[in-house]
Design an enzyme around this catalytic site. Structure first.
Site, short mmCIF file in Angstrom:
data_model
loop_
_atom_site.label_atom_id
_atom_site.label_comp_id
_atom_site.label_asym_id
_atom_site.label_seq_id
_atom_site.Cartn_x
_atom_site.Cartn_y
_atom_site.Cartn_z
N HIS A 13 -8.86 -2.78 -5.71
CA HIS A 13 -8.01 -1.93 -4.84
C HIS A 13 -6.81 -2.77 -4.39
CE1 HIS A 13 -7.65 1.31 -1.56
NE2 HIS A 13 -6.59 0.54 -1.45
N HIS A 15 -2.37 -2.87 -3.60
CA HIS A 15 -1.04 -2.26 -3.48
C HIS A 15 0.00 -3.29 -3.90
CE1 HIS A 15 -2.53 1.20 -1.15
NE2 HIS A 15 -3.42 0.33 -0.71
N LYS A 95 -6.75 8.93 -7.28
CA LYS A 95 -6.93 8.55 -5.87
C LYS A 95 -6.66 9.74 -4.96
CE LYS A 95 -7.31 5.73 -2.33
NZ LYS A 95 -6.46 4.63 -1.87
N HIS A 134 -9.70 7.68 -0.24
CA HIS A 134 -9.40 7.16 1.10
C HIS A 134 -10.14 8.08 2.05
CE1 HIS A 134 -6.81 5.03 4.09
NE2 HIS A 134 -7.36 5.98 4.82
N HIS A 172 -12.34 0.86 0.47
CA HIS A 172 -12.34 0.05 1.71
C HIS A 172 -13.32 0.57 2.76
CE1 HIS A 172 -9.43 3.23 2.31
NE2 HIS A 172 -8.44 2.58 1.76
N ASP A 244 -7.50 -4.27 -0.94
CA ASP A 244 -6.58 -3.39 -0.20
C ASP A 244 -5.42 -4.20 0.38
OD1 ASP A 244 -5.51 -1.04 0.77
OD2 ASP A 244 -6.70 -1.07 2.61
#
Ligand code: NCD
Ligand code: ZN
Length: 359
Positions: A13, A15, A95, A134, A172, A244
């Site tokens: 995970h 970004h 996602k 999420h 997460h 994350d």
């Protein structure tokens, strides 16, 4: 002193952002062999074509890093695209961002309209496309610390029970209710971040408010942290590493109403090692080795968590390269460059006990 060697880890995970940030963010994750790249750009990644061109930008910066792409669930995803997933090895999932729940989630799914996407979930089940979630509601009426629990109860359990063959990752995981949900159902797993293993909500407030410890889902109580830690330490294969790491420039994080996201990419393997060392001592109390990470069984658990369980869940081969772990202290830098700005990492200024390098 070198103490161990393990299969090179994956970050399930991550970004990376885009534009001028990318040259820095891709480099910060270079100790990982592969990572699942989150699609919450502006505008979000909703087609295979977009995912491919984003992937190529990442590969141009580091051809040795294998970015595994995801699409962002909303009405713009064409259903015909779903049947192409099984033939594209770098395309791993879709996602789900509840709208308003986190950074760049304005294009996400309104929880009141989730049933519209049931036709997508049916196809995802058919083509074996994992749903990455999420798992938080974003209603003002719901207590901020209960957003995950309420989303699971009201929205995720109904999806889970209606689509029993859909692979679901609770991204997460941050609460004991999240841990219970993952343990209760087959084909259900969770990514675990360094912050949800190492921080509690005290770290947000102690000594003054600290925006660099603010992420979503928000870090919670000691009980929640311990519930997650226990699964990782005992080697539950449903729980694997996903950082994350979510960089935002320092000046934005330190302003009023600053965005959610903790940046950890360049130090995240070392943070996970520190977690095993700090929390393993009391957990593995039958081990008497002077240094816990010199114990072969402990190292096996670390390797499973960082380099095997995620690959097993997604049906990927293990990486060929290895990383070497050294007992070598280092101080986490106060800032890292991010485009023309800087970003403050988790635990800036703290000293960690281990360092690792690709072997
Ligand atoms: C992430 C981001 O900044 O993109 N922020 C965060 O706090 N984790 C989005 C997300 O994963 O929620
Ligand atoms: Zn994220």
């Amino acid at each position: 002193m070198k103490i161990a060697e393990i299969i090179q880890p994956d970050d399930f995970h991550l970004h990376l952002r885009d534009g001028i940030y990318l040259k820095h963010t891709v480099t910060y994750s270079s100790k990982y062999a592969r990572a699942i790249i989150m699609p919450n750009l502006k505008p979000p990644i909703t087609s295979i074509e977009q995912a491919k061109s984003y992937r190529n930008e990442i590969l141009n910066i580091n051809p040795d890093f294998n970015p595994l792409m995801t699409l962002y669930l909303n009405q713009n995803i064409k259903k015909e695209e779903l049947k192409k997933f099984p033939d594209i090895p770098w395309l791993l999932g879709i996602k789900l961002y509840p709208s308003g729940a986190t950074t760049h989630s304005d294009y996400g799914v309104k929880v009141s309209e989730l049933e519209y996407f049931y036709s997508y979930f049916e196809l995802m089940e058919k083509y074996n496309i994992p749903l990455l979630v999420h798992g938080e509601v974003a209603d003002y009426e719901v207590d901020f610390f209960e957003r995950e629990k309420v989303f699971i109860e009201n929205h995720l359990i109904p999806i889970r029970e209606k689509f029993p063959y859909l692979k679901i990752v609770l991204e997460h995981v941050s609460s004991k209710e999240g841990v219970e949900f993952v343990n209760q159902y087959d084909l259900t797993a969770a990514t675990v971040t360094p912050q949800h293993l190492l921080l509690t909500r005290n770290d947000l407030f102690f000594g003054g408010i600290n925006p660099h410890n603010f992420c979503l889902p928000i870090v919670k109580t000691q009980h929640d942290k311990e519930a997650i830690a226990k699964e990782v330490l005992q080697g539950n294969p449903k729980f694997f590493a996903g950082t994350d790491s979510a960089p935002h420039p320092k000046h934005k994080k330190e302003s009023c109403c600053g965005p959610a996201g903790i940046f950890s990419a360049p130090i995240s393997i070392e943070l996970y090692l520190q977690f095993f060392d700090d929390y393993g001592k009391s957990f593995y109390n039958n081990y008497t080795d002077k240094d816990l990470l010199e114990n072969k069984e402990v190292i096996n658990r670390i390797e499973n968590f960082l380099s095997k369980f995620g690959a097993d869940f997604y049906g990927l081969e293990y990486n060929k390269k290895t990383i070497s772990i050294y007992k070598q202290e280092f101080s986490i830098p106060e800032e890292y460059p991010l485009g023309n700005e800087t970003v403050v990492p988790m635990w800036a200024g703290k000293t960690l006990k281990y360092t690792c390098y690709i072997s």
